[in-house]
Structure formats: C-alpha cells, structure tokens
Design a protein around this motif. Structure first.
Motif, PDB file in Angstrom:
ATOM      1  N   GLY A 255      31.942  46.855  45.654  1.00  0.00           N
ATOM      2  CA  GLY A 255      32.719  46.602  44.447  1.00  0.00           C
ATOM      3  C   GLY A 255      34.182  46.388  44.754  1.00  0.00           C
ATOM      4  O   GLY A 255      35.015  46.290  43.848  1.00  0.00           O
ATOM      5  N   GLU A 256      34.521  46.320  46.028  1.00  0.00           N
ATOM      6  CA  GLU A 256      35.904  46.131  46.479  1.00  0.00           C
ATOM      7  C   GLU A 256      36.099  44.726  47.045  1.00  0.00           C
ATOM      8  O   GLU A 256      35.134  44.053  47.401  1.00  0.00           O
ATOM      9  N   GLU A 257      37.367  44.356  47.170  1.00  0.00           N
ATOM     10  CA  GLU A 257      37.724  43.089  47.801  1.00  0.00           C
ATOM     11  C   GLU A 257      38.475  43.356  49.105  1.00  0.00           C
ATOM     12  O   GLU A 257      39.295  44.277  49.168  1.00  0.00           O
ATOM     13  N   PRO A 258      38.195  42.581  50.159  1.00  0.00           N
ATOM     14  CA  PRO A 258      38.897  42.817  51.428  1.00  0.00           C
ATOM     15  C   PRO A 258      40.383  42.510  51.312  1.00  0.00           C
ATOM     16  O   PRO A 258      40.792  41.590  50.611  1.00  0.00           O
ATOM     17  N   PRO A 367      29.872  34.868  37.974  1.00  0.00           N
ATOM     18  CA  PRO A 367      30.482  33.653  37.404  1.00  0.00           C
ATOM     19  C   PRO A 367      31.224  32.860  38.474  1.00  0.00           C
ATOM     20  O   PRO A 367      31.249  33.225  39.662  1.00  0.00           O
ATOM     21  N   GLY A 368      31.869  31.791  38.064  1.00  0.00           N
ATOM     22  CA  GLY A 368      32.587  30.949  39.005  1.00  0.00           C
ATOM     23  C   GLY A 368      33.663  31.690  39.773  1.00  0.00           C
ATOM     24  O   GLY A 368      33.923  31.408  40.952  1.00  0.00           O
ATOM     25  N   GLU A 369      34.305  32.676  39.146  1.00  0.00           N
ATOM     26  CA  GLU A 369      35.354  33.437  39.811  1.00  0.00           C
ATOM     27  C   GLU A 369      34.825  34.185  41.033  1.00  0.00           C
ATOM     28  O   GLU A 369      35.564  34.403  42.003  1.00  0.00           O
ATOM     29  N   GLU A 370      33.559  34.569  40.992  1.00  0.00           N
ATOM     30  CA  GLU A 370      32.935  35.235  42.149  1.00  0.00           C
ATOM     31  C   GLU A 370      32.822  34.269  43.319  1.00  0.00           C
ATOM     32  O   GLU A 370      33.087  34.620  44.475  1.00  0.00           O
ATOM     33  N   ARG A 403      33.180  40.018  38.654  1.00  0.00           N
ATOM     34  CA  ARG A 403      31.805  39.995  38.137  1.00  0.00           C
ATOM     35  C   ARG A 403      31.772  40.208  36.629  1.00  0.00           C
ATOM     36  O   ARG A 403      32.634  40.853  36.057  1.00  0.00           O
ATOM     37  N   GLY A 404      30.715  39.674  36.025  1.00  0.00           N
ATOM     38  CA  GLY A 404      30.494  39.874  34.609  1.00  0.00           C
ATOM     39  C   GLY A 404      29.748  41.172  34.360  1.00  0.00           C
ATOM     40  O   GLY A 404      29.582  42.008  35.259  1.00  0.00           O
TER      41      GLY A 404
END
Length: 408
Positions: A255-258, A367-370, A403-404
């Motif tokens: 659930g994190e981003e690098p 979604p597209g943002e992912e 994420r949605g």
C-alpha cells in the motif's frame, strides 16, 4: 529442518459463505494464517477455474458487453475462455486487422457479424449499444490511441498493462476518459486474484510482524523476435512486460509507494534479440516505512515468477506468483494448518470487477492513475540504469494513493 508448505485449494462455496458471514477475515487473522497443501484426492480432475466474484451469475441480458481490441495470443488463450466463466460480463464485439480471424472467432463465440470492426472503422463502435466496455489488448504503444478513440465513442475502457510507453501518453489516456466521463481501468489481474489478496492481508495485518524486505523475480526466455523486443512497440521491453508484475505487486502488498530506485541492466552484445531492449534488469526500491525490495526481470532466463516477504517472525509469499494458473502460497513457520483457496480464472475476476463498476457506478480498484504510477517507476528504473545513480521519486504518504475502493 524447517519446511515451506504450499497450498492452492479452497472450496469456493465455503469461501463465499465465510465472506458473507464475516468469517473469512478471521480465517486470515495473523495468529492462524499459515499455509497447507491442497487436500484434493490423488487422481481427481482439477475443477475448471471460475470467477471469484461474489453472488450468482447475472442473466445475459443484464451483463455488461465488452469488445476485445486485438485478437492475439492473450485474447485467444485467456480472455475468450474467461468470458465463458464470467458472472457479469459478456463478449459483444471484436476488433482486428485480420478479417478472417475475426469472423472465425466471432462465429465460435457468439458475436454478431455486425459487431466486428477493423482498426480503421473502429470509431463506428459508438453506435453499438451492445458494447459498453472496450478491452484494449494491443502492443503497448497502441494503448493510448485506442483508449482515446474508445472514450470519444462513449465507451468505458479496460486496458492491458503496462498502460503505455510514456508518462505523457498515460496522462493523455486519463484525461481523455475523464473528459468523456467514462471509466478507465488497467488490467492488473494480480490485484483481483484471491491468493494474492490473502498475501496482501498478511502484509498489512502483520501476520508475522512488520515486513522488512521483499524480493521478487519474473523471468522467461523469449526465443523469437516479436513486438515485445521492439523498443517502439513495447517501450520498455522486459520491464514493462514482466517486471511490472514485481513493481505493481509489491506496491499492492504494502500500500506504499517507493521513494527511491536503483537499477542495473544487461544486454548481450552479440544477441540479435536484444538490439533494442535489455535482456535482464535488476533494481531495488526503498519505501518510507523502511521496507527494501530487490527485483529482477528478464527475457533471457529460465522461467521464474515469485515473490517473498521477510518479516520479523517469519517469511511468506508465492511461488509461482504471476502465471495464469497453478499459483501456490507458502509461509514458514507453517503451523497451525491454514485455510485453502481455490484457483480462480484471473481474467474473469477482472472482467467482473470492471462490469461491476459499470453497473454500480464505482471507480475501478486499479484506475488509470495506478498505471501512471507504474510508468513513473519504470522511467526511474531506466534513468537510474543510465546514470548509475539512485533516482528519487515523488513521495506519497497516503495508503493506496492511486487505487479505488476495495472490490467487494
């Protein structure tokens, strides 16, 4: 000596029943989540995987109609069969540059000849009320074009990963769908697959304590020249095609981003397959929580598809983790005995999620943002390899920032 125990089986009816009664969450509680071998009797035929979506299948006249754009290997081998076990989706259109192939597949799959299109007359799909969603299954560099054309035609879009070959193209896709007020979902099948979702729960509920380290690999040997070995068509070679599973799955688990990536690439100088793209790529990702990830992808290795999380009190993961069939979970220590999860049709799962989003007006989980975020990381990997330095990424502190809503 410690052993690693694998399992793949779980009765689907029990799964749905437990979920409905709120028991499945307890089943996966940290104190009892360990994994055991499937109890299928020896010699019994394997059940045909079905959709893991809850509820009974919808009548055909209530299902969401999909048109497939691109009738290659993935479509014929996985997507067409997935519609047969889907609960909420139906196949209502085909788009191909090969008229004979399209006619043959239409006849075999109950698609009207009026719903067959080629790449030139595709825009006529706007008048086809039987098609609500267009599933783009084309080489990566063609995703933006057909996403934008689909949006202008008023159709929702399900697009294969990777989303496109550049951040600019990814953003154009998001903007086009937003302007047309249609949904855009990227086909990250792993995020809809129940075993991987159980792994996510283990990570986030700290079944073995906080995760400290994750390693993941996705390699295969590509023998023949094909579009994946073309820089123009694929954009990123093995990283976008198979390495993206390592990137996206680790992000999904945590659930994190690098915050930072560091990468190296290798390209055999005398191998004609790798004139335009790299053969093997390794990279590391660093996360704000302190988790470190080590990854490898390749088009020039023995088939390997796995991930492993190392936590304070144990290690767990999946091997294999990314194939279409035969996924297996493992953990050690492995006691007490765990629940078992049945194999599902991964493509039916994502079709049904997209259909559910259309029916109920929900935002897709991926979604597209992912897809845009994965492309941002891919570009950082290549920048790091080129400069031989670590590359810092934008920081996002929110859990699951792209994420949605979680699928029901």
């Amino acid at each position: 000596m410690e052993t690693i125990t694998f399992f793949t089986g779980f009765n689907r009816r029990n799964f749905i029943s437990r979920t409905a009664r709120g028991i499945f969450a307890a089943t996966l509680a940290p104190e009892i989540v360990r994994f055991a071998a499937s109890a299928e009797p020896m010699g019994s035929p394997a059940p045909t995987p079905t959709s893991a979506a809850q509820g009974e299948p919808l009548p055909q006249d209530q299902r969401v109609g999909f048109a497939l754009v691109g009738l290659g290997r993935l479509t014929q081998g996985q997507l067409l069969p997935a519609f047969r076990v889907s609960k909420r989706a139906k196949l209502t259109g085909l788009v191909s540059g090969d008229p004979a192939k399209a006619q043959k597949l239409a006849q075999e799959n109950g698609v009207s000849t009026k719903s067959i299109y080629d790449y030139k007359n595709f825009d006529r799909i706007r008048d086809n009320q039987d098609v609500q969603v267009v599933y783009v299954v084309l080489p990566n560099s063609m995703h933006a074009e057909f996403t934008e054309r689909s949006a202008r035609a008023g159709k929702h879009v399900l697009c294969e990963k990777p989303m496109e070959v550049s951040l600019m193209k990814c953003q154009q896709m998001i903007d086009a769908c937003r302007k047309a007020k249609v949904k855009l979902m990227i086909a990250y099948r792993i995020q809809y697959e129940p075993m991987n979702r159980a792994m996510q729960r283990m990570v986030r509920e700290k079944a073995f304590g906080p995760v400290k380290y994750i390693e993941s690999d996705n390699g295969q040997r590509v023998e023949k020249m094909e579009w994946r070995l073309s820089k123009a068509l694929s954009g990123s070679g093995a990283v976008g095609d198979v390495g993206i599973y390592c990137i996206n799955t680790i992000r999904f688990l945590l659930g994190e981003e690098p915050m930072e990536v560091f990468a190296r690439t290798f390209r055999p100088p005398s191998d004609p397959r790798f004139k335009e793209v790299d053969a093997t790529i390794i990279w590391q990702m660093r996360f704000a929580s302190g988790v470190l990830a080590n990854c490898m992808c390749s088009f020039d290795t023995y088939d390997t598809k796995s991930y492993r999380a190392v936590a304070e009190r144990g290690t767990f993961g999946m091997n294999p983790s990314f194939p279409y069939h035969g996924l297996k979970m493992f953990a050690k220590p492995e006691q007490p005995p765990p629940p078992q999860i049945a194999e599902s049709d991964q493509f039916a799962n994502e079709l049904d999620h997209m259909a559910d989003c259309v029916i109920n007006g929900r935002q897709p989980y991926t979604p597209g943002e992912e897809g845009l975020q994965d492309q941002r990381i891919i570009e950082a990997i290549f920048e790091s390899a080129r400069t031989t330095r670590a590359v810092t990424l934008p920081r996002f502190d929110k859990l699951d920032p792209f994420r949605g809503p979680i699928p029901e």
